[in-house]
Motif scaffolding. Structure first.
Motif, PDB file in Angstrom:
ATOM      1  N   ASP A   4       0.830  -1.207   0.000  1.00 39.05           N
ATOM      2  CA  ASP A   4       0.000   0.000   0.000  1.00 39.05           C
ATOM      3  C   ASP A   4       0.865   1.257   0.000  1.00 39.05           C
ATOM      4  N   LEU A   5       1.941   1.221   0.777  1.00 39.78           N
ATOM      5  CA  LEU A   5       2.851   2.366   0.847  1.00 39.78           C
ATOM      6  C   LEU A   5       3.503   2.618  -0.514  1.00 39.78           C
ATOM      7  N   ILE A   6       3.991   1.569  -1.156  1.00 38.62           N
ATOM      8  CA  ILE A   6       4.656   1.722  -2.451  1.00 38.62           C
ATOM      9  C   ILE A   6       3.669   2.230  -3.503  1.00 38.62           C
ATOM     10  N   LEU A   7       2.458   1.689  -3.496  1.00 38.42           N
ATOM     11  CA  LEU A   7       1.439   2.152  -4.447  1.00 38.42           C
ATOM     12  C   LEU A   7       1.051   3.603  -4.185  1.00 38.42           C
ATOM     13  N   ALA A   8       0.933   3.983  -2.926  1.00 44.98           N
ATOM     14  CA  ALA A   8       0.610   5.371  -2.591  1.00 44.98           C
ATOM     15  C   ALA A   8       1.745   6.300  -3.023  1.00 44.98           C
ATOM     16  N   LEU A  47      12.154   3.559  -0.683  1.00 40.59           N
ATOM     17  CA  LEU A  47      10.795   3.734  -1.185  1.00 40.59           C
ATOM     18  C   LEU A  47      10.813   4.219  -2.641  1.00 40.59           C
ATOM     19  N   ILE A  48      11.654   5.196  -2.929  1.00 38.13           N
ATOM     20  CA  ILE A  48      11.743   5.719  -4.292  1.00 38.13           C
ATOM     21  C   ILE A  48      12.265   4.640  -5.235  1.00 38.13           C
ATOM     22  N   LEU A  49      13.245   3.869  -4.802  1.00 36.71           N
ATOM     23  CA  LEU A  49      13.776   2.790  -5.642  1.00 36.71           C
ATOM     24  C   LEU A  49      12.728   1.707  -5.887  1.00 36.71           C
ATOM     25  N   VAL A  51       9.459   2.194  -6.015  1.00 36.62           N
ATOM     26  CA  VAL A  51       8.563   2.772  -7.021  1.00 36.62           C
ATOM     27  C   VAL A  51       9.245   2.709  -8.380  1.00 36.62           C
ATOM     28  N   GLY A  52      10.537   3.024  -8.414  1.00 34.68           N
ATOM     29  CA  GLY A  52      11.294   2.951  -9.661  1.00 34.68           C
ATOM     30  C   GLY A  52      11.292   1.553 -10.259  1.00 34.68           C
ATOM     31  N   SER A  53      11.389   0.537  -9.420  1.00 30.82           N
ATOM     32  CA  SER A  53      11.339  -0.842  -9.909  1.00 30.82           C
ATOM     33  C   SER A  53      10.007  -1.140 -10.586  1.00 30.82           C
ATOM     34  N   ARG A  54       8.929  -0.652 -10.015  1.00 32.02           N
ATOM     35  CA  ARG A  54       7.611  -0.841 -10.634  1.00 32.02           C
ATOM     36  C   ARG A  54       7.557  -0.128 -11.989  1.00 32.02           C
ATOM     37  N   THR A  55       8.109   1.076 -12.037  1.00 33.83           N
ATOM     38  CA  THR A  55       8.140   1.835 -13.289  1.00 33.83           C
ATOM     39  C   THR A  55       8.970   1.101 -14.328  1.00 33.83           C
ATOM     40  N   LEU A  56      10.127   0.588 -13.922  1.00 35.01           N
ATOM     41  CA  LEU A  56      10.997  -0.135 -14.855  1.00 35.01           C
ATOM     42  C   LEU A  56      10.347  -1.417 -15.368  1.00 35.01           C
ATOM     43  N   ARG A  57       9.559  -2.097 -14.517  1.00 33.56           N
ATOM     44  CA  ARG A  57       8.848  -3.298 -14.976  1.00 33.56           C
ATOM     45  C   ARG A  57       7.834  -2.940 -16.056  1.00 33.56           C
ATOM     46  N   ARG A  58       7.134  -1.830 -15.845  1.00 35.00           N
ATOM     47  CA  ARG A  58       6.150  -1.400 -16.845  1.00 35.00           C
ATOM     48  C   ARG A  58       6.849  -0.958 -18.134  1.00 35.00           C
ATOM     49  N   CYS A  86      10.102   6.603 -25.836  1.00 33.17           N
ATOM     50  CA  CYS A  86       9.595   7.974 -25.878  1.00 33.17           C
ATOM     51  C   CYS A  86       8.134   8.033 -25.433  1.00 33.17           C
ATOM     52  N   ASP A  87       7.324   7.142 -25.976  1.00 32.97           N
ATOM     53  CA  ASP A  87       5.902   7.127 -25.631  1.00 32.97           C
ATOM     54  C   ASP A  87       5.693   6.813 -24.154  1.00 32.97           C
ATOM     55  N   PHE A  88       6.457   5.855 -23.621  1.00 32.14           N
ATOM     56  CA  PHE A  88       6.340   5.521 -22.203  1.00 32.14           C
ATOM     57  C   PHE A  88       6.676   6.740 -21.353  1.00 32.14           C
ATOM     58  N   ALA A  89       7.746   7.429 -21.704  1.00 32.51           N
ATOM     59  CA  ALA A  89       8.144   8.616 -20.943  1.00 32.51           C
ATOM     60  C   ALA A  89       7.050   9.683 -20.993  1.00 32.51           C
ATOM     61  N   ALA A  90       6.489   9.902 -22.169  1.00 27.92           N
ATOM     62  CA  ALA A  90       5.442  10.916 -22.311  1.00 27.92           C
ATOM     63  C   ALA A  90       4.191  10.553 -21.508  1.00 27.92           C
ATOM     64  N   GLU A  91       3.846   9.270 -21.479  1.00 32.00           N
ATOM     65  CA  GLU A  91       2.636   8.821 -20.785  1.00 32.00           C
ATOM     66  C   GLU A  91       2.831   8.683 -19.279  1.00 32.00           C
ATOM     67  N   ASN A  92       4.057   8.590 -18.832  1.00 30.73           N
ATOM     68  CA  ASN A  92       4.364   8.379 -17.410  1.00 30.73           C
ATOM     69  C   ASN A  92       5.426   9.385 -16.970  1.00 30.73           C
ATOM     70  N   LEU A  93       5.235  10.626 -17.352  1.00 24.88           N
ATOM     71  CA  LEU A  93       6.288  11.629 -17.268  1.00 24.88           C
ATOM     72  C   LEU A  93       6.911  11.759 -15.882  1.00 24.88           C
ATOM     73  N   GLN A  94       6.107  11.918 -14.854  1.00 21.95           N
ATOM     74  CA  GLN A  94       6.674  12.141 -13.516  1.00 21.95           C
ATOM     75  C   GLN A  94       7.372  10.892 -12.976  1.00 21.95           C
ATOM     76  N   LEU A  95       6.809   9.733 -13.214  1.00 19.50           N
ATOM     77  CA  LEU A  95       7.456   8.492 -12.761  1.00 19.50           C
ATOM     78  C   LEU A  95       8.744   8.242 -13.535  1.00 19.50           C
ATOM     79  N   TRP A  96       8.714   8.517 -14.833  1.00 15.92           N
ATOM     80  CA  TRP A  96       9.912   8.368 -15.654  1.00 15.92           C
ATOM     81  C   TRP A  96      10.997   9.348 -15.203  1.00 15.92           C
ATOM     82  N   ARG A  97      10.612  10.592 -14.975  1.00 15.72           N
ATOM     83  CA  ARG A  97      11.588  11.581 -14.506  1.00 15.72           C
ATOM     84  C   ARG A  97      12.202  11.168 -13.178  1.00 15.72           C
ATOM     85  N   ALA A  98      11.390  10.605 -12.303  1.00 17.82           N
ATOM     86  CA  ALA A  98      11.882  10.202 -10.980  1.00 17.82           C
ATOM     87  C   ALA A  98      13.013   9.184 -11.082  1.00 17.82           C
ATOM     88  N   LEU A  99      12.992   8.354 -12.124  1.00 18.17           N
ATOM     89  CA  LEU A  99      14.070   7.375 -12.319  1.00 18.17           C
ATOM     90  C   LEU A  99      15.418   8.065 -12.440  1.00 18.17           C
TER      91      LEU A  99
END
Length: 192
Positions: A4-8, A47-49, A51-58, A86-99
Motif C-alpha cells: 500500500d505504501l509503495i502504491l501510494a 521507497l523511491i527505488l 517505485v522505480g522498480s515498478r516503473t521499470l517493470r512497466r 519515448c511514448d512511455f516517458a510521455a505517458e508516465n512523465l513524472q514516474l519516468w523523470r523520478a528514475l
C-alpha cells in the motif's frame, strides 16, 4: 501495508513529481503513523527505488511489446523500442523523470536489486545490436547499447521538457526514428 505504501508513493510521484513525495502524506493515506513508514521501508531512498522498480517493470513490458510488434529486422526493432521508450516517458512523465532525478547520498550505494532492474532493460538494445554486429565483443556491444540509449534518452528528456526546447510528440517520434536509423547506418558503414 508495504505494498500500500509503495502504491501510494507511486501515485504521489505520478501526480506531484518526485519533489512532491512526502512521508507524512503517505502515512496519512495508508492509515499509519509517520514513523511507521520506516518500519515498512528502510528510508525514503528505498521507497523511491521500489517505485522505480515498478516503473521499470512497466517500461520493460512496453519495450517487449514494441520488440514483437512488427518487422523482425534488428534495425526496425531498435527504432520501435526507441519510440516505445519515448511514448512511455510521455505517458508516465513524472514516474519516468523520478528514475533519473533521484540521487542517493554520496555515502550510500544503490542496492544490487535496483541495479539489476535497471541493467535488465539494456537487453532490448543489446540483442538487436548483437544480431547486427556479431563480430563485436560483449563489452563493445554494451558500450554501443549505452551510447544508443543515451542519444535517445537525451532527445526524449529535452523533447519532453515543458520549456523552450519542447518538441511536439509526433515530431519527436519522427526525429528519434531518424536518429536511430542514422546511428545504425553509420555503425554498419564503419569498417570493422
Amino acid at each position: 501495508m508495504r505494498s500500500d505504501l509503495i502504491l501510494a508513493a507511486e501515485r504521489m510521484i505520478a501526480n506531484r513529481g518526485l519533489a512532491g513525495l512526502k512521508t507524512r502524506d503517505l502515512a496519512r493515506e495508508i492509515g499509519c503513523a509517520n514513523g511507521a513508514v520506516y518500519n515498512l521501508v528502510a528510508d525514503v531512498d528505498e521507497l523511491i527505488l521500489r517505485v522505480g522498480s515498478r516503473t521499470l517493470r512497466r517500461l520493460d513490458e512496453a519495450l517487449s511489446a514494441a520488440e514483437s510488434a512488427g518487422e523482425p529486422s534488428p534495425q526496425q526493432t531498435l527504432v520501435r523500442i526507441a519510440i516505445a521508450y519515448c511514448d512511455f516517458a510521455a505517458e508516465n512523465l513524472q514516474l519516468w523523470r523520478a528514475l533519473f532525478e533521484h540521487r542517493m547520498a554520496t555515502d550510500k550505494t544503490v542496492p544490487d536489486w535496483s541495479v539489476d532492474d535497471q541493467m535488465r532493460l539494456f537487453r532490448h538494445i543489446y540483442q538487436p545490436l548483437a544480431a547486427l554486429f556479431p563480430q563485436r565483443s560483449p563489452d563493445e556491444l554494451g558500450i554501443t547499447a549505452r551510447s544508443l540509449f543515451s542519444a535517445v534518452h537525451g532527445m526524449v528528456a529535452l523533447g519532453l521538457e515543458q520549456k523552450l526546447v519542447a518538441v511536439p510528440l509526433p515530431a519527436l517520434r519522427k526525429e528519434i526514428a531518424g536518429l536511430v536509423r542514422a546511428m545504425i547506418d553509420g555503425l554498419i558503414a564503419q569498417p570493422s
